[in-house]
Design a protein around this motif. Sequence first.
Motif, PDB file in Angstrom:
ATOM      1  N   ILE A 113       0.815  -1.078   0.016  1.00 52.09           N
ATOM      2  CA  ILE A 113      -0.143   0.018  -0.012  1.00 52.09           C
ATOM      3  C   ILE A 113       0.880   1.184  -0.148  1.00 52.09           C
ATOM      4  CG2 ILE A 113      -1.748   1.313   1.339  1.00 52.09           C
ATOM      5  CD1 ILE A 113      -2.955  -1.606   2.396  1.00 52.09           C
ATOM      6  N   ILE A 114       1.982   1.281   0.901  1.00 51.30           N
ATOM      7  CA  ILE A 114       2.806   2.152   1.084  1.00 51.30           C
ATOM      8  C   ILE A 114       3.413   2.504  -0.618  1.00 51.30           C
ATOM      9  CG2 ILE A 114       4.918   3.260   1.979  1.00 51.30           C
ATOM     10  CD1 ILE A 114       4.037   1.961   4.416  1.00 51.30           C
ATOM     11  N   ALA A 115       3.899   1.575  -1.005  1.00 54.51           N
ATOM     12  CA  ALA A 115       4.606   1.651  -2.363  1.00 54.51           C
ATOM     13  C   ALA A 115       3.702   2.531  -3.358  1.00 54.51           C
ATOM     14  CB  ALA A 115       4.907   0.279  -3.078  1.00 54.51           C
ATOM     15  N   GLN A 116       2.333   2.287  -3.296  1.00 49.94           N
ATOM     16  CA  GLN A 116       1.448   2.901  -4.257  1.00 49.94           C
ATOM     17  C   GLN A 116       1.210   4.273  -3.911  1.00 49.94           C
ATOM     18  OE1 GLN A 116      -1.860   0.518  -4.611  1.00 49.94           O
ATOM     19  NE2 GLN A 116      -0.810  -1.367  -4.874  1.00 49.94           N
ATOM     20  N   SER A 117       1.709   4.838  -2.733  1.00 51.57           N
ATOM     21  CA  SER A 117       1.509   6.284  -2.448  1.00 51.57           C
ATOM     22  C   SER A 117       2.378   7.096  -3.287  1.00 51.57           C
ATOM     23  CB  SER A 117       1.706   6.417  -0.823  1.00 51.57           C
ATOM     24  OG  SER A 117       2.911   6.420  -0.627  1.00 51.57           O
ATOM     25  N   LYS A 118       2.265   8.379  -3.209  1.00 49.61           N
ATOM     26  CA  LYS A 118       2.875   9.495  -3.827  1.00 49.61           C
ATOM     27  C   LYS A 118       3.875  10.307  -3.186  1.00 49.61           C
ATOM     28  CE  LYS A 118      -1.138   9.771  -6.969  1.00 49.61           C
ATOM     29  NZ  LYS A 118      -2.369  10.807  -7.038  1.00 49.61           N
ATOM     30  N   PHE A 119       4.294   9.692  -1.680  1.00 47.15           N
ATOM     31  CA  PHE A 119       5.016  10.457  -1.166  1.00 47.15           C
ATOM     32  C   PHE A 119       6.424  10.080  -1.346  1.00 47.15           C
ATOM     33  CE2 PHE A 119       1.260   9.810   1.361  1.00 47.15           C
ATOM     34  CZ  PHE A 119       1.107  11.435   1.619  1.00 47.15           C
ATOM     35  N   ALA A 120       7.395  10.998  -1.266  1.00 50.32           N
ATOM     36  CA  ALA A 120       8.739  11.159  -1.918  1.00 50.32           C
ATOM     37  C   ALA A 120       9.631   9.869  -0.895  1.00 50.32           C
ATOM     38  CB  ALA A 120       9.546  12.488  -1.649  1.00 50.32           C
ATOM     39  N   ASP A 121       9.336   9.921   0.065  1.00 49.63           N
ATOM     40  CA  ASP A 121      10.154   8.815   1.144  1.00 49.63           C
ATOM     41  C   ASP A 121       9.300   7.562   1.053  1.00 49.63           C
ATOM     42  OD1 ASP A 121       7.933   9.863   2.639  1.00 49.63           O
ATOM     43  OD2 ASP A 121       9.197  10.163   4.399  1.00 49.63           O
ATOM     44  N   ALA A 122       8.294   7.192   0.226  1.00 47.19           N
ATOM     45  CA  ALA A 122       7.788   6.041   0.356  1.00 47.19           C
ATOM     46  C   ALA A 122       8.709   4.860   0.104  1.00 47.19           C
ATOM     47  CB  ALA A 122       6.438   5.941  -0.721  1.00 47.19           C
TER      48      ALA A 122
END
Length: 97
Positions: A21-30
């Motif tokens: 789920i985190i890998a699909q987020s758009k955050f730079a540090d994901a």
Amino acid sequence: MYTIKETDEMARQLTLALCDIIAQSKFADAQYTVDLCRGLVDEDEGAALETASDYMEMHDIDPSPAMELARRHDRALGYDHDVIEQLEGILERIGKA
């Protein structure tokens, strides 16, 4: 009643689901967080799980796809684990509770 090995495996599976789920987020540090958690999960699944859930809480990332697994892990432990409380808190904040 579950064995420690079984609950550890559930924590491992939940961590990997949260990483997806985190890998699909758009955050730079994901990706950094995903790599950290995936690298840590085989050594200390509890720390990896807490790191992933902390990251999701910090960014209010929707944990819905992993909630069935999170609830099963929580039931296996036999008490309200901090992780389930964090994930349910996210659902409340984003209006999906």
